[in-house]
Design a protein around this motif. Structure first.
Motif, PDB file in Angstrom:
ATOM      1  N   LEU A 108       1.452  -7.522  -7.379  1.00  0.00           N
ATOM      2  CA  LEU A 108       1.408  -7.354  -5.704  1.00  0.00           C
ATOM      3  C   LEU A 108       2.585  -7.871  -5.468  1.00  0.00           C
ATOM      4  N   ASN A 109       3.342  -8.913  -5.681  1.00  0.00           N
ATOM      5  CA  ASN A 109       4.260  -9.415  -4.703  1.00  0.00           C
ATOM      6  C   ASN A 109       5.843  -8.872  -5.094  1.00  0.00           C
ATOM      7  N   ASP A 110       5.507  -7.711  -5.917  1.00  0.00           N
ATOM      8  CA  ASP A 110       6.747  -6.952  -6.123  1.00  0.00           C
ATOM      9  C   ASP A 110       7.245  -7.974  -7.729  1.00  0.00           C
TER      10      ASP A 110
ATOM     11  N   LYS B   4       2.997   1.501  -6.567  1.00  0.00           N
ATOM     12  CA  LYS B   4       2.727   0.490  -8.081  1.00  0.00           C
ATOM     13  C   LYS B   4       1.742   0.038  -7.296  1.00  0.00           C
ATOM     14  N   HIS B   5       1.712  -0.924  -6.130  1.00  0.00           N
ATOM     15  CA  HIS B   5       0.549  -2.005  -5.713  1.00  0.00           C
ATOM     16  C   HIS B   5      -0.889  -0.920  -6.255  1.00  0.00           C
ATOM     17  N   ILE B   6      -0.780   0.143  -5.358  1.00  0.00           N
ATOM     18  CA  ILE B   6      -2.147   1.024  -5.343  1.00  0.00           C
ATOM     19  C   ILE B   6      -2.881   0.663  -6.967  1.00  0.00           C
ATOM     20  N   HIS B   7      -1.774   0.977  -8.123  1.00  0.00           N
ATOM     21  CA  HIS B   7      -2.114   0.606  -9.390  1.00  0.00           C
ATOM     22  C   HIS B   7      -2.154  -0.138  -9.723  1.00  0.00           C
ATOM     23  N   SER B 226       2.535  -9.350  -1.262  1.00  0.00           N
ATOM     24  CA  SER B 226       3.236  -8.154  -0.288  1.00  0.00           C
ATOM     25  C   SER B 226       2.666  -7.138   0.035  1.00  0.00           C
ATOM     26  N   ALA B 227       1.549  -6.817  -1.010  1.00  0.00           N
ATOM     27  CA  ALA B 227       0.819  -5.338  -0.614  1.00  0.00           C
ATOM     28  C   ALA B 227       0.177  -5.394   0.527  1.00  0.00           C
ATOM     29  N   LYS B 228       0.418  -4.088   1.176  1.00  0.00           N
ATOM     30  CA  LYS B 228      -0.543  -3.782   1.843  1.00  0.00           C
ATOM     31  C   LYS B 228      -2.192  -3.326   2.486  1.00  0.00           C
ATOM     32  N   ARG B 229      -2.371  -3.332   3.464  1.00  0.00           N
ATOM     33  CA  ARG B 229      -4.006  -3.604   3.131  1.00  0.00           C
ATOM     34  C   ARG B 229      -4.425  -2.304   3.264  1.00  0.00           C
ATOM     35  N   TRP B 230      -3.694  -1.094   3.320  1.00  0.00           N
ATOM     36  CA  TRP B 230      -3.542   0.374   2.598  1.00  0.00           C
ATOM     37  C   TRP B 230      -4.167   0.437   1.681  1.00  0.00           C
ATOM     38  N   ASP B 231      -2.423  -0.007   0.303  1.00  0.00           N
ATOM     39  CA  ASP B 231      -2.304  -0.296  -0.633  1.00  0.00           C
ATOM     40  C   ASP B 231      -4.337  -1.071  -1.491  1.00  0.00           C
ATOM     41  N   LEU B 232      -3.836  -2.051  -0.733  1.00  0.00           N
ATOM     42  CA  LEU B 232      -5.660  -2.572  -1.434  1.00  0.00           C
ATOM     43  C   LEU B 232      -6.176  -1.985  -1.129  1.00  0.00           C
TER      44      LEU B 232
END
Lengths: 246, 400
Positions: A108-110, B4-7, B226-232
């Protein structure tokens, strides 16, 4: 990198209101790069709210803060890349192993791939977590859970650590290992905003402090200057509160 | 938005769910176990009770039996009722269970019949007792025989052919295939149960992924990545949806297994035994339709769960959602599918229930399906945006 300036965190007149309740009233502080800045205060003084604002979890009602040169209000995403936040409550996913938790936050931190796995191994090595890495978090002791929480926060190697009462509820040995880790991180050039009400720990590791009470900053500056002429930090702290009460 | 974050969020939530016995139990095991009990077991139980009552002989007491020895002979000859003595008054006899039913012949019953006048009969029965109502039905059969017997005698005396008073001879021919009758039976039983199980299937997962983050104190750490709230929200939504779809799939497979296998035959009464059938094509279409419901309810259950500060509170919030699903799906009972207007397919949940009925009856109307899909898609988007909006509200996320 915009953090080549002296102050890696610059909090300027931050105010936070929850409806009519003023949780923070024009709070300012400026830790320098490679310093541990202790945020000292009683329970409910505003330490956690300050941490949550600097970490972008809360938005300030007014005021501004720069972290690593990025604005918490307009560049929240960059700020989050620059920080490793350990909240007061050690919250982990009990059904995941420590490694899985840290890998999740790394992604999540890339981070990804071999870089991430190597970094996880390195962080677990620093925190002496090797043998617990593949155990489910629900089976770990409070101390090891706290270490996993720290590993989770720093896996992406941020320049700024935000630690909100990281030794709260830990036994002596676990608390000592956290304190030692913080010292080592400072030696590595990390900047830390460290909330606590354990004066002995703060006196041992802080370079600068901010004394916060009822949402107002009573003192910011060097630790040595604060305790000068007093019997230690606890004495200076209680004296500051007493003077404020008058 | 970062795929990538959503996954990443999706994978983690699925892993966490797979290891959560509570969610697995609610999503997979309970539907499998409940399906035969809810869909086939309960009707079979009712049918079994009905058969038992029919096979048993209920008791009957008669007041003034001497008024009609012929009727008494018929009742004695009947293998469905047993004559017993009256204990006290007729009402008490029935209420106390001394007889399932009491038949009172009028004092002038015999005389009235001999004068070719109507003979007065009074039947005492207990409408709240299945034994008594069954006895009532059986008595009506015997009285029907007695009635025909008297008519025959009177017509014979007058040398009138019986056909004179029987102008119609009815022959009913059922043109429906067994599959169609099976579809009708299933369309009456299945839609509300399927809707409810789909609604509850992903609820646990939705709560665990939202209010569970609050209770475990993991939310704060998650919000500073770093993930946006929408991604979460999107990652979690897809995970809830996957669990709900898994529940739906298990439901359909379980349904197919039980209907095609152990419980599909011998359904209904012994006289009208029916074999239920559930084709692969029907299963596939129903799965598709229920998936629409799953999408909408996943977003809704996530949104309402995020509003809560504890599992307990979330339970209070999702209860009205389940009630809405129940109300919407049971409303279909009052609607004849042949007469259902297009407007009805604009009503959420009810439209899904009606579409499932249409599929089971093999009368699917594509304009109905399109409208249902459109309404559900719009509502799904609204619930998803609502969930994302809730996830951005610090006052909601950090309620104490």
């Amino acid at each position: 990198m915009p953090n080549e300036g002296i102050h890696v965190i610059e909090a300027k007149s931050i105010t936070k209101k929850f409806k009519k309740f003023v949780a923070l009233d024009s709070v300012s502080f400026e830790p320098r790069t490679g310093e541990i800045f202790g945020l000292l205060g009683l329970n409910g003084a505003g330490k956690t709210t300050t941490q949550r604002i600097v970490s972008t979890v809360f938005k300030p009602t007014s005021g501004e803060a720069l972290v690593n040169g990025f604005s918490i209000t307009t560049q929240a995403s960059q700020v989050r890349k620059s920080i490793g936040f350990v909240p007061t409550e050690v919250g982990l996913y009990d059904r995941l192993t420590g490694r899985e938790v840290v890998r999740y936050f790394g992604r999540l931190n890339d981070m990804d791939g071999r870089d991430l796995e190597e970094r996880i191994d390195a962080v677990f090595g620093i925190l002496s977590l090797g043998e617990y890495a593949d155990r489910r978090c629900g089976e770990l002791s409070r101390g090891n859970k706290q270490k996993i929480a720290i590993a989770r926060a720093i896996v992406h190697d941020p320049p700024v650590f935000l630690f909100d009462e990281p030794t709260s509820g830990l036994d002596v040995l676990s608390a000592r290992s956290v304190i030692d880790f913080m010292k080592k991180s400072r030696d590595d050039g990390k900047t830390m905003l460290y909330s606590t009400h354990v004066m002995s720990e703060a006196e041992e590791i802080c370079d600068k402090i901010g004394v916060i009470h009822d949402g107002r900053m009573l003192y910011t500056g060097g630790l040595k200057e604060f305790i000068e002429g007093k019997r230690g930090l606890e004495d200076a702290f209680t004296n500051a509160l007493r003077v404020n009460a008058k | 938005m970062s795929l990538k974050h959503i996954h990443t969020v999706f994978r983690k939530e699925i892993l966490d769910t797979v290891r959560d016995r509570r969610t697995l139990l609610a999503s997979v095991l309970i539907p499998v176990m409940l399906m035969p009990a809810m869909i086939l077991g309960i009707p079979l139980l009712f049918a079994g009770t009905e058969v038992r009552l029919e096979e048993q002989r209920q008791t009957i007491a008669i007041i003034n039996p001497a008024e009609s020895p012929e009727l008494l002979d018929l009742l004695i000859a009947s293998d469905s009722l047993i004559l017993v003595e009256l204990v006290g008054g007729p009402v008490d006899t029935v209420r106390n269970g001394n007889a399932s039913i009491v038949l009172e012949l009028d004092d002038q019953f015999g005389e009235s019949l001999s004068r070719e006048k109507p003979g007065n009969l009074t039947i005492y029965f207990d409408a709240s007792s299945r034994r008594s109502t069954t006895a009532y039905s059986k008595l009506q059969v015997v009285l029907g025989q007695f009635n025909r017997m008297i008519i025959n005698e009177r017509l014979e005396v007058r040398e009138i052919d019986l056909d004179v008073i029987r102008p119609l001879e009815l022959f009913a021919l059922n043109v429906a295939t067994e599959e169609e009758v099976s579809g009708l039976v299933l369309s009456l039983i299945l839609p509300p149960i399927l809707a409810m199980l789909v609604a509850t299937g992903g609820m646990n997962a939705a709560m665990d992924m939202t209010v569970g983050e609050k209770e475990r104190h993991t939310l704060e750490a998650l919000l500073v990545t770093s993930a946006k709230r929408w991604d979460l929200v999107a990652g979690k939504f897809l995970a809830v949806l996957a669990v709900t779809l898994l529940t739906t799939l298990v439901l359909i497979l379980s349904l197919g297994f039980w209907i095609q296998g152990p419980l599909g035959s011998g359904f209904g009464s012994p006289e009208q035994s029916l074999s239920l059938s559930f084709s692969f094509q029907t299963s596939l279409i129903i799965f598709g339709v229920l998936s629409l419901l799953a999408v909408m309810l996943s977003g809704l259950s996530m949104a309402v769960s995020t509003l809560a500060k504890s599992y307990r509170e979330a339970g209070n919030y999702v209860a009205p959602v389940i009630f809405l699903v129940l109300a919407g799906s049971f409303a279909a009972f009052g609607i004849s599918i042949e007469d259902a207007s297009l407007n009805l397919f604009a009503i959420p949940i009810l439209n899904i229930t009606l579409i499932v009925e249409e599929v089971l009856l093999n009368t699917l109307d594509f304009s109905h399906l399109l409208l249902t899909m459109g309404v559900t898609a719009v509502l799904s988007l609204i619930t998803l945006y609502f969930a994302a909006w809730v996830f951005k509200r610090e006052g909601v996320l950090f309620r104490t």
